[in-house]
Motif scaffolding. Structure first.
Motif, PDB file in Angstrom:
ATOM      1  N   TYR A   1     -29.500   2.612  -6.869  1.00  0.00           N
ATOM      2  CA  TYR A   1     -28.830   1.910  -7.969  1.00  0.00           C
ATOM      3  C   TYR A   1     -29.725   0.858  -8.636  1.00  0.00           C
TER       4      TYR A   1
ATOM      5  N   SER B   1     -30.675   1.038 -17.079  1.00  0.00           N
ATOM      6  CA  SER B   1     -29.967   1.935 -18.019  1.00  0.00           C
ATOM      7  C   SER B   1     -28.466   1.816 -17.798  1.00  0.00           C
TER       8      SER B   1
ATOM      9  N   ILE C   1     -24.915   3.433 -18.174  1.00  0.00           N
ATOM     10  CA  ILE C   1     -24.352   4.774 -18.376  1.00  0.00           C
ATOM     11  C   ILE C   1     -22.895   4.677 -18.800  1.00  0.00           C
TER      12      ILE C   1
ATOM     13  N   ASN D   1     -19.464   3.699 -14.137  1.00  0.00           N
ATOM     14  CA  ASN D   1     -20.688   3.889 -13.357  1.00  0.00           C
ATOM     15  C   ASN D   1     -21.201   2.545 -12.835  1.00  0.00           C
TER      16      ASN D   1
ATOM     17  N   TYR E   1     -38.955  14.771  -8.921  1.00  0.00           N
ATOM     18  CA  TYR E   1     -38.999  15.262 -10.310  1.00  0.00           C
ATOM     19  C   TYR E   1     -40.116  14.588 -11.100  1.00  0.00           C
ATOM     20  N   ALA E   2     -40.488  13.388 -10.662  1.00  0.00           N
ATOM     21  CA  ALA E   2     -41.548  12.669 -11.381  1.00  0.00           C
ATOM     22  C   ALA E   2     -42.148  11.642 -10.432  1.00  0.00           C
TER      23      ALA E   2
ATOM     24  N   LEU F   1     -39.144   4.505  -9.903  1.00  0.00           N
ATOM     25  CA  LEU F   1     -37.678   4.643  -9.895  1.00  0.00           C
ATOM     26  C   LEU F   1     -37.272   6.042  -9.440  1.00  0.00           C
ATOM     27  N   GLU F   2     -38.045   7.036  -9.863  1.00  0.00           N
ATOM     28  CA  GLU F   2     -37.709   8.419  -9.523  1.00  0.00           C
ATOM     29  C   GLU F   2     -37.927   8.678  -8.033  1.00  0.00           C
TER      30      GLU F   2
ATOM     31  N   TRP G   1     -35.212   6.970  -6.162  1.00  0.00           N
ATOM     32  CA  TRP G   1     -33.951   7.724  -6.279  1.00  0.00           C
ATOM     33  C   TRP G   1     -33.992   8.924  -5.337  1.00  0.00           C
TER      34      TRP G   1
ATOM     35  N   TRP H   1     -21.053  20.028  -8.736  1.00  0.00           N
ATOM     36  CA  TRP H   1     -22.298  20.631  -9.212  1.00  0.00           C
ATOM     37  C   TRP H   1     -22.094  22.089  -9.621  1.00  0.00           C
TER      38      TRP H   1
ATOM     39  N   ARG I   1     -20.407  21.759 -13.003  1.00  0.00           N
ATOM     40  CA  ARG I   1     -21.323  21.313 -14.058  1.00  0.00           C
ATOM     41  C   ARG I   1     -22.336  22.409 -14.387  1.00  0.00           C
TER      42      ARG I   1
ATOM     43  N   PHE J   1     -25.929  22.214 -16.014  1.00  0.00           N
ATOM     44  CA  PHE J   1     -26.576  21.132 -15.275  1.00  0.00           C
ATOM     45  C   PHE J   1     -26.902  21.594 -13.860  1.00  0.00           C
TER      46      PHE J   1
ATOM     47  N   ASP K   1     -29.132  19.934 -10.561  1.00  0.00           N
ATOM     48  CA  ASP K   1     -30.064  18.960 -10.000  1.00  0.00           C
ATOM     49  C   ASP K   1     -30.436  19.434  -8.594  1.00  0.00           C
TER      50      ASP K   1
END
Lengths: 212, 10
Positions: free
Chosen positions: A48, A54, A56, A60, A111-112, A116-117, A120, A166, A169, A175, A177
């Motif tokens: 978090y 950001s 949302i 959230n 993913y990157a 932060l990624e 996460w 999921w 979605r 979507f 993930d």
């Protein structure tokens, strides 16, 4: 937002509140794994951080703050307020066996390669194993109070509902993930044994759960 | 915007 995710978040909130109230009202954290609660506080903290970067939705933001506050408040109750009732000798799971692989994997599979990624990703991998010290403690003591099993039931149900979210979605908005889904499946699988005992023992009104 | 900032789930 869909009904599965909303129900999942509500189950998650109910689980966290059940545990907090159980400790607060009984003024005891006997049978509760402080290590798992520390891991959950770490999961929320690393996941978090985007609270500050950001926005949302109100929902959230509010839920993230509530989860963080309740997670740290529970850790405070266990390690400070009611520390004399904490069964540290039964809470003997070696969390470094979780933290090192999870941290390593979050650097390898993400993913990157951005702070932060990676944090996460770490939180997603960690959440899938964070309950293991608690489940280990129950197998070690051979029993769990019924209120603790209700806590675990809602905690396990929340991620199972996220799996449905999921699927929903994927079919409605394409979507997918992968990191969250794979971790969510692993996390829910860890609860299967508990769910079996919960439905066969606790819901039969046998009060506390005693392991065979 | 990488996936990180698209995190809309809790």
């Amino acid at each position: 937002m869909n009904i599965f995710r909303l129900l999942g978040d509500m189950c998650h909130l109910v689980a966290i509140i059940i545990l907090f109230l159980k400790i607060w009202r009984s003024k005891s954290c006997a049978g509760i794994s402080g290590k798992s609660q520390v891991l959950f506080a770490l999961v929320f903290t690393t996941r978090y951080l985007d609270l500050f970067t950001s926005f949302i939705s109100v929902y959230n933001t509010v839920m993230k703050v509530v989860f963080l506050v309740l997670a740290y408040a529970t850790v405070y109750l266990i390690y400070l307020r009611f520390r004399s009732t904490y069964n540290s000798e039964s809470d003997s799971f070696r969390v470094e066996f979780l933290l090192v692989p999870v941290a390593g994997l979050s650097f390898l599979e993400n993913y990157a390669f951005a702070p932060l990624e990676i944090l996460w990703t770490f939180s997603i991998y960690l959440e899938s194993v964070a309950i293991l010290p608690q489940l280990f403690m129950i197998t070690k003591t051979g029993e769990a109070e019924s209120i603790t099993t209700h806590y675990l039931f809602f905690l396990g149900l929340y991620r199972a509902l996220y799996l449905a979210n999921w699927v929903w979605r994927y079919h409605t908005e394409g979507f997918f993930d992968q990191i969250a889904v794979v971790s969510g499946v692993v996390q829910t699988i860890f609860y299967c044994d508990f769910f079996y005992l919960y439905f066969t023992k606790v819901l039969r009104g046998s009060g506390k759960m005693t392991l065979p | 915007d990488g996936p990180a900032s698209g995190k809309d789930e809790l």
